[in-house]
Design a protein around this motif. Structure first.
Motif, short mmCIF file in Angstrom:
data_model
loop_
_atom_site.label_atom_id
_atom_site.label_comp_id
_atom_site.label_asym_id
_atom_site.label_seq_id
_atom_site.Cartn_x
_atom_site.Cartn_y
_atom_site.Cartn_z
N PRO A 100 41.39 33.70 20.59
CA PRO A 100 41.66 32.40 19.97
C PRO A 100 40.60 31.32 20.15
CG PRO A 100 43.52 33.10 21.34
CD PRO A 100 42.44 34.11 21.50
N CYS A 101 39.82 31.36 21.22
CA CYS A 101 38.84 30.29 21.47
C CYS A 101 37.40 30.75 21.32
CB CYS A 101 39.09 29.68 22.85
SG CYS A 101 40.72 28.91 22.99
N LYS A 151 28.48 25.06 24.13
CA LYS A 151 29.23 23.87 24.53
C LYS A 151 30.75 24.11 24.45
CE LYS A 151 30.12 19.91 22.09
NZ LYS A 151 31.52 19.95 22.25
N ASP A 152 31.19 24.73 23.37
CA ASP A 152 32.63 24.98 23.22
C ASP A 152 33.14 26.00 24.23
OD1 ASP A 152 33.74 23.43 20.82
OD2 ASP A 152 31.87 24.24 20.04
N HIS A 153 32.38 27.05 24.45
CA HIS A 153 32.80 28.06 25.42
C HIS A 153 32.77 27.50 26.84
CE1 HIS A 153 32.02 31.82 22.70
NE2 HIS A 153 32.87 30.94 22.17
N ALA A 154 31.75 26.69 27.14
CA ALA A 154 31.68 26.07 28.47
C ALA A 154 32.86 25.12 28.66
CB ALA A 154 30.36 25.33 28.63
N SER A 155 33.18 24.35 27.64
CA SER A 155 34.32 23.42 27.75
C SER A 155 35.60 24.17 28.08
CB SER A 155 34.50 22.63 26.45
OG SER A 155 33.45 21.71 26.28
N TYR A 156 35.84 25.28 27.38
CA TYR A 156 37.06 26.04 27.64
C TYR A 156 37.07 26.59 29.07
CZ TYR A 156 41.12 28.87 27.24
OH TYR A 156 42.37 29.37 27.46
N TRP A 186 29.49 30.45 36.48
CA TRP A 186 30.10 30.21 37.79
C TRP A 186 31.62 30.05 37.63
CZ3 TRP A 186 33.27 26.85 40.19
CH2 TRP A 186 33.38 26.98 41.59
N ALA A 187 32.03 29.22 36.66
CA ALA A 187 33.47 29.00 36.46
C ALA A 187 34.19 30.30 36.14
CB ALA A 187 33.70 27.97 35.34
N CYS A 188 33.62 31.09 35.24
CA CYS A 188 34.25 32.36 34.85
C CYS A 188 34.29 33.35 36.01
CB CYS A 188 33.52 32.97 33.66
SG CYS A 188 33.75 32.04 32.12
N GLY A 189 33.33 33.28 36.91
CA GLY A 189 33.30 34.19 38.05
C GLY A 189 34.09 33.70 39.24
N ASN A 190 34.64 32.48 39.14
CA ASN A 190 35.35 31.91 40.29
C ASN A 190 36.76 31.44 39.96
OD1 ASN A 190 33.47 31.68 42.79
ND2 ASN A 190 32.18 31.29 41.01
N GLY A 191 37.40 32.08 39.00
CA GLY A 191 38.81 31.82 38.78
C GLY A 191 39.21 31.31 37.42
N ALA A 192 38.27 30.88 36.59
CA ALA A 192 38.62 30.45 35.24
C ALA A 192 39.02 31.67 34.41
CB ALA A 192 37.44 29.73 34.58
N CYS A 209 38.44 33.25 31.28
CA CYS A 209 37.48 33.18 30.18
C CYS A 209 37.74 34.24 29.11
CB CYS A 209 36.06 33.29 30.73
SG CYS A 209 35.66 31.90 31.82
N SER A 210 38.88 34.89 29.19
CA SER A 210 39.19 35.95 28.22
C SER A 210 39.36 35.38 26.80
CB SER A 210 40.45 36.71 28.63
OG SER A 210 41.58 35.85 28.63
#
Length: 115
Positions: A62-63, A70-75, A46-52, A54-55
């Motif tokens: 780098p991330c 957990k780490d990818h969700a945190s970012y 949801w976050a990646c599809g709504n403006g975060a 996530c590249s």
């Protein structure tokens, strides 16, 4: 009269209030470790599809490492939160995220902070 032992405490409280009032109180949005993986994945999508942005969690960016949900969700949560917190966005993600005042950046992966 202020008790001498309370002077340092009062100074710290005033300093904290000044940081918060000036917008310099730094906080990041990260995944709550108690959230089930399915909920983290749904919230991250949801976050990646709504403006975060996530590249940076993509392969060879780098991330990407550590390559954990957990780490990818945190970012992704933090990216969304930083971009939209001044426009009413929150760090809720259906109870999948929490606020921290500890910078979660690591190595070349820098978590964004926008005052």
């Amino acid at each position: 009269m202020i008790c001498p032992i309370h002077k340092p405490l009062i100074s710290l409280l005033l300093l904290n209030l000044c940081f918060q009032a000036s917008g310099q109180y730094m906080e990041w949005c990260i995944a709550d470790e108690q959230t089930p993986d399915e909920d983290l994945e749904r919230a991250m999508e949801w976050a990646c599809g709504n403006g975060a942005d996530c590249s940076k969690i993509q392969l060879n960016h780098p991330c990407y490492l550590p390559n954990t949900l957990k780490d990818h969700a945190s970012y992704s949560f933090n990216s969304y939160y930083q971009r939209f917190k001044n426009k009413g966005g929150s760090c809720y993600f259906n109870s999948a995220a929490i606020i921290t005042d500890l910078d979660p950046s690591h190595g070349s992966c820098k978590f964004e902070f926008i005052p």
